[in-house]
Design a protein around this motif. Structure first.
Motif, PDB file in Angstrom:
ATOM      1  N   ALA A  72       0.830  -1.206   0.000  1.00 44.74           N
ATOM      2  CA  ALA A  72       0.000   0.000   0.000  1.00 44.74           C
ATOM      3  C   ALA A  72       0.860   1.249   0.000  1.00 44.74           C
ATOM      4  O   ALA A  72       0.575   2.231  -0.709  1.00 44.74           O
ATOM      5  N   ARG A  73       1.924   1.254   0.789  1.00 45.50           N
ATOM      6  CA  ARG A  73       2.796   2.431   0.862  1.00 45.50           C
ATOM      7  C   ARG A  73       3.532   2.653  -0.453  1.00 45.50           C
ATOM      8  O   ARG A  73       3.657   3.786  -0.923  1.00 45.50           O
ATOM      9  N   HIS A  74       4.049   1.579  -1.050  1.00 41.48           N
ATOM     10  CA  HIS A  74       4.742   1.734  -2.325  1.00 41.48           C
ATOM     11  C   HIS A  74       3.773   2.170  -3.418  1.00 41.48           C
ATOM     12  O   HIS A  74       4.126   3.002  -4.274  1.00 41.48           O
ATOM     13  N   ASP A  75       2.566   1.634  -3.390  1.00 50.07           N
ATOM     14  CA  ASP A  75       1.570   2.058  -4.373  1.00 50.07           C
ATOM     15  C   ASP A  75       1.222   3.535  -4.195  1.00 50.07           C
ATOM     16  O   ASP A  75       1.069   4.269  -5.183  1.00 50.07           O
ATOM     17  N   THR A  76       1.113   3.982  -2.948  1.00 55.18           N
ATOM     18  CA  THR A  76       0.838   5.393  -2.683  1.00 55.18           C
ATOM     19  C   THR A  76       1.934   6.275  -3.282  1.00 55.18           C
ATOM     20  O   THR A  76       1.650   7.292  -3.937  1.00 55.18           O
ATOM     21  N   ALA A  77       3.191   5.901  -3.058  1.00 52.45           N
ATOM     22  CA  ALA A  77       4.307   6.687  -3.589  1.00 52.45           C
ATOM     23  C   ALA A  77       4.301   6.693  -5.109  1.00 52.45           C
ATOM     24  O   ALA A  77       4.580   7.729  -5.742  1.00 52.45           O
ATOM     25  N   ARG A  78       3.993   5.558  -5.709  1.00 47.60           N
ATOM     26  CA  ARG A  78       3.962   5.485  -7.167  1.00 47.60           C
ATOM     27  C   ARG A  78       2.854   6.369  -7.733  1.00 47.60           C
ATOM     28  O   ARG A  78       3.050   7.047  -8.756  1.00 47.60           O
ATOM     29  N   ARG A  79       1.707   6.375  -7.089  1.00 50.60           N
ATOM     30  CA  ARG A  79       0.616   7.234  -7.539  1.00 50.60           C
ATOM     31  C   ARG A  79       0.970   8.709  -7.345  1.00 50.60           C
ATOM     32  O   ARG A  79       0.664   9.550  -8.208  1.00 50.60           O
ATOM     33  N   ALA A  80       1.585   9.044  -6.226  1.00 53.90           N
ATOM     34  CA  ALA A  80       1.969  10.432  -5.981  1.00 53.90           C
ATOM     35  C   ALA A  80       2.995  10.907  -7.004  1.00 53.90           C
ATOM     36  O   ALA A  80       2.905  12.032  -7.523  1.00 53.90           O
ATOM     37  N   ASP A  81       3.972  10.066  -7.310  1.00 54.14           N
ATOM     38  CA  ASP A  81       4.969  10.445  -8.307  1.00 54.14           C
ATOM     39  C   ASP A  81       4.339  10.581  -9.692  1.00 54.14           C
ATOM     40  O   ASP A  81       4.693  11.492 -10.463  1.00 54.14           O
ATOM     41  N   ALA A  82       3.413   9.681 -10.012  1.00 54.85           N
ATOM     42  CA  ALA A  82       2.722   9.791 -11.300  1.00 54.85           C
ATOM     43  C   ALA A  82       1.935  11.095 -11.375  1.00 54.85           C
ATOM     44  O   ALA A  82       1.925  11.772 -12.421  1.00 54.85           O
ATOM     45  N   ALA A  83       1.291  11.462 -10.272  1.00 52.57           N
ATOM     46  CA  ALA A  83       0.523  12.716 -10.247  1.00 52.57           C
ATOM     47  C   ALA A  83       1.432  13.923 -10.413  1.00 52.57           C
ATOM     48  O   ALA A  83       1.114  14.867 -11.149  1.00 52.57           O
ATOM     49  N   PHE A  84       2.581  13.909  -9.736  1.00 51.59           N
ATOM     50  CA  PHE A  84       3.501  15.045  -9.820  1.00 51.59           C
ATOM     51  C   PHE A  84       4.084  15.172 -11.226  1.00 51.59           C
ATOM     52  O   PHE A  84       4.118  16.263 -11.811  1.00 51.59           O
ATOM     53  N   LEU A  85       4.521  14.065 -11.784  1.00 53.70           N
ATOM     54  CA  LEU A  85       5.083  14.089 -13.129  1.00 53.70           C
ATOM     55  C   LEU A  85       4.031  14.481 -14.161  1.00 53.70           C
ATOM     56  O   LEU A  85       4.337  15.190 -15.139  1.00 53.70           O
ATOM     57  N   ALA A  86       2.793  14.029 -13.964  1.00 56.54           N
ATOM     58  CA  ALA A  86       1.717  14.382 -14.897  1.00 56.54           C
ATOM     59  C   ALA A  86       1.505  15.891 -14.938  1.00 56.54           C
ATOM     60  O   ALA A  86       1.247  16.464 -16.008  1.00 56.54           O
ATOM     61  N   ARG A  87       1.609  16.542 -13.792  1.00 58.51           N
ATOM     62  CA  ARG A  87       1.471  18.012 -13.772  1.00 58.51           C
ATOM     63  C   ARG A  87       2.589  18.665 -14.570  1.00 58.51           C
ATOM     64  O   ARG A  87       2.351  19.615 -15.325  1.00 58.51           O
ATOM     65  N   LEU A  88       3.818  18.159 -14.435  1.00 57.49           N
ATOM     66  CA  LEU A  88       4.924  18.735 -15.197  1.00 57.49           C
ATOM     67  C   LEU A  88       4.735  18.540 -16.696  1.00 57.49           C
ATOM     68  O   LEU A  88       5.055  19.425 -17.499  1.00 57.49           O
ATOM     69  N   VAL A  89       4.198  17.383 -17.076  1.00 60.71           N
ATOM     70  CA  VAL A  89       3.915  17.139 -18.487  1.00 60.71           C
ATOM     71  C   VAL A  89       2.793  18.062 -18.960  1.00 60.71           C
ATOM     72  O   VAL A  89       2.896  18.692 -20.022  1.00 60.71           O
ATOM     73  N   GLY A  90       1.726  18.148 -18.160  1.00 60.68           N
ATOM     74  CA  GLY A  90       0.593  18.988 -18.536  1.00 60.68           C
ATOM     75  C   GLY A  90       0.961  20.455 -18.665  1.00 60.68           C
ATOM     76  O   GLY A  90       0.396  21.178 -19.500  1.00 60.68           O
ATOM     77  N   GLU A  91       1.909  20.900 -17.873  1.00 61.69           N
ATOM     78  CA  GLU A  91       2.376  22.286 -17.944  1.00 61.69           C
ATOM     79  C   GLU A  91       3.490  22.465 -18.969  1.00 61.69           C
ATOM     80  O   GLU A  91       4.070  23.552 -19.082  1.00 61.69           O
TER      81      GLU A  91
END
Length: 479
Positions: free
Chosen positions: A434-453
């Protein structure tokens, strides 16, 4: 799925992944950015778990005994859970903390009665993930469902597929590090290494009690260390004893040492002055400033030994342990009343870095619970010293929003490459995926913002997230 995430579904347990209506949990609300995050996450969702620092007892894996009951598994030993229950007026003794005798079903009912208080907390999120993803529980926890959920979990824990070794394989763990006393003979690790278990279980050298004059029984522990290694009662003998035990850990697969300090303070002393101070602290004659100097000098000496033998040095700083004297008296250490404080890494670690910071063989991973140091201290240090890496959000900060704050604070000056990769740092075995999945989702969200911007390309984001879950922690921890 990328090359780094090519384990079979049977190995990873991905064939049992639950199809959920909240499959986009923790992703951005904006539909376009969410779609980018989803694509990035799918690249690494089933990648093997690398857990190079944690506190799962090695005996759980070595002995493979079934977990006792739902309370023992999910409540009693999880101080994230017990501390918030205590704040809500629950007696820690009624939860089994500190070895208290307890009726596990009654304790579980108490937990379920207070379940709504965990809404929005990291521990609430993890336990929900454990219930759904690991234990397959579809019933919403609450006072009315407490017994039903308890019985369903208890039945699952009786099955072979819910014993520790089976879960280790199902979770897709490639590396799991435990935390071990320097005088441990590591026989459990040797037994696991011979057993054919897929994945590696590595010991971690944790010498705090032998380095800190303020720890209980310090002089007695140091004498035990000297006796076990046949070294004289001198500072040089003391260092040689520590060297010998580190070598023992390396022979059993260790790749790192761990140091939990309240104050990341170091001081460089001559061998002569270190000898005088060593004799003072052993005779209980050192004052507070001298004891602090001894701790600080030994942290520096641990860096010296890491330069010599190659063990990665992790420093977890900034927590006042056992803040409640009465709670410590009744329930002992690690019972939920450790509190973060401000830290100063820049001045505190400068003597250490002046001596060893430019050594290519040193990997120094710095963890903080003071968020103000991320952008002000740790990222600039890791952005200059090749030896320094920023540890992942730890303890009170290994939560979805804190992970995003961490990325924002660190990335602009240190990028992605100067971090440790995610570290779950947990004793709660079922929470690891669960913790590793949380980190993976958070990193995906952060990187997605950089791509979107349009700050990075989608292909760059893909390469970064692939690296974060595998190659990066392998590099940092010399795996």
């Amino acid at each position: 799925m990328t090359v780094d995430a090519t384990r079979s579904a049977a190995q990873l347990g991905s064939s049992t992944r639950v199809l959920r209506p909240d499959a986009d949990r923790l992703f951005p609300a904006d539909p376009a950015t969410r779609a980018i995050a989803r694509d990035l996450y799918e690249r690494i969702a089933d990648a093997p778990i690398i857990s190079p620092h944690g506190h799962v007892p090695v005996s759980w894996i070595a002995n493979d005994h079934p977990f006792a009951d739902p309370t023992e598994l999910l409540v009693t030993h999880d101080h994230y859970v017990t501390r918030l229950l205590h704040a809500s007026g629950v007696d820690l003794a009624s939860l089994g903390v500190g070895g208290s005798e307890v009726d596990p079903r009654s304790a579980w009912r108490t937990f379920a009665t207070h379940w709504e208080k965990f809404a929005g907390t990291a521990s609430g999120y993890w336990i929900r993930e454990e219930l759904i993803e690991v234990l397959g529980i579809r019933t919403e926890l609450g006072p009315a469902s407490a017994d039903r959920v308890y019985d369903e979990i208890a039945r699952k824990l009786e099955k072979p597929e819910f014993r520790p070794r089976a879960l280790f394989e199902r979770f897709g763990i490639e590396v799991l590090a435990t935390t071990d006393d320097p005088l441990d003979d590591l026989h459990d690790h040797a037994a696991i290494a011979r057993s054919g278990l897929p994945g590696r279980v590595l010991p971690t050298f944790r010498p705090d009690r032998y380095l800190d004059p303020d720890s209980e029984d310090f002089s007695w522990d140091v004498q035990r260390l000297l006796d076990a290694t046949g070294q004289p009662r001198s500072f040089s003998g003391y260092l040689d004893a520590l060297r010998a035990r580190r070598e023992h850990f390396i022979r059993h697969g260790a790749v790192s040492t761990d140091h939990g300090v309240e104050d990341p303070y170091t001081v460089d002393l001559s061998d002569h002055d270190a000898e005088l101070l060593f004799q003072l602290v052993l005779s209980d004659s050192a004052d507070e400033a001298q004891r602090r100097d001894f701790r600080g000098h030994m942290l520096l000496r641990m860096a010296q030994l890491s330069v010599e033998d190659g063990l990665v040095m992790t420093v977890h700083a900034g927590v006042v342990r056992n803040h409640s004297t009465e709670t410590h008296r009744l329930f002992g250490a690690d019972s939920g009343h450790d509190i973060p404080r401000q830290t100063d890494f820049v001045r505190g670690l400068r003597p250490l870095l002046e001596r060893f910071g430019l050594e290519r063989s040193l990997h120094l991973v710095l963890f903080a619970v003071d968020e103000t140091v991320y952008s002000r201290e740790l990222a600039p240090m890791a952005g200059f010293y090749s030896s320094v890496f920023v540890g992942a959000p730890w303890w009170f900060l290994d939560a979805p929003d804190a992970m995003l704050r961490f990325r924002s604070a660190v990335t602009e000056s240190a990028g992605f490459s100067r971090g440790s990769g995610f570290i779950d740092d947990t004793r709660a075995f079922l929470s690891i995926p669960a913790r590793h999945d949380t980190a993976r989702r958070a990193d995906a969200a952060f990187l997605a913002r950089l791509v979107g911007e349009q700050r990075i390309s989608a292909s760059t984001a893909g390469r970064i997230i692939d690296d974060l879950v595998g190659p990066q922690p392998r590099r940092v921890f010399k795996l």
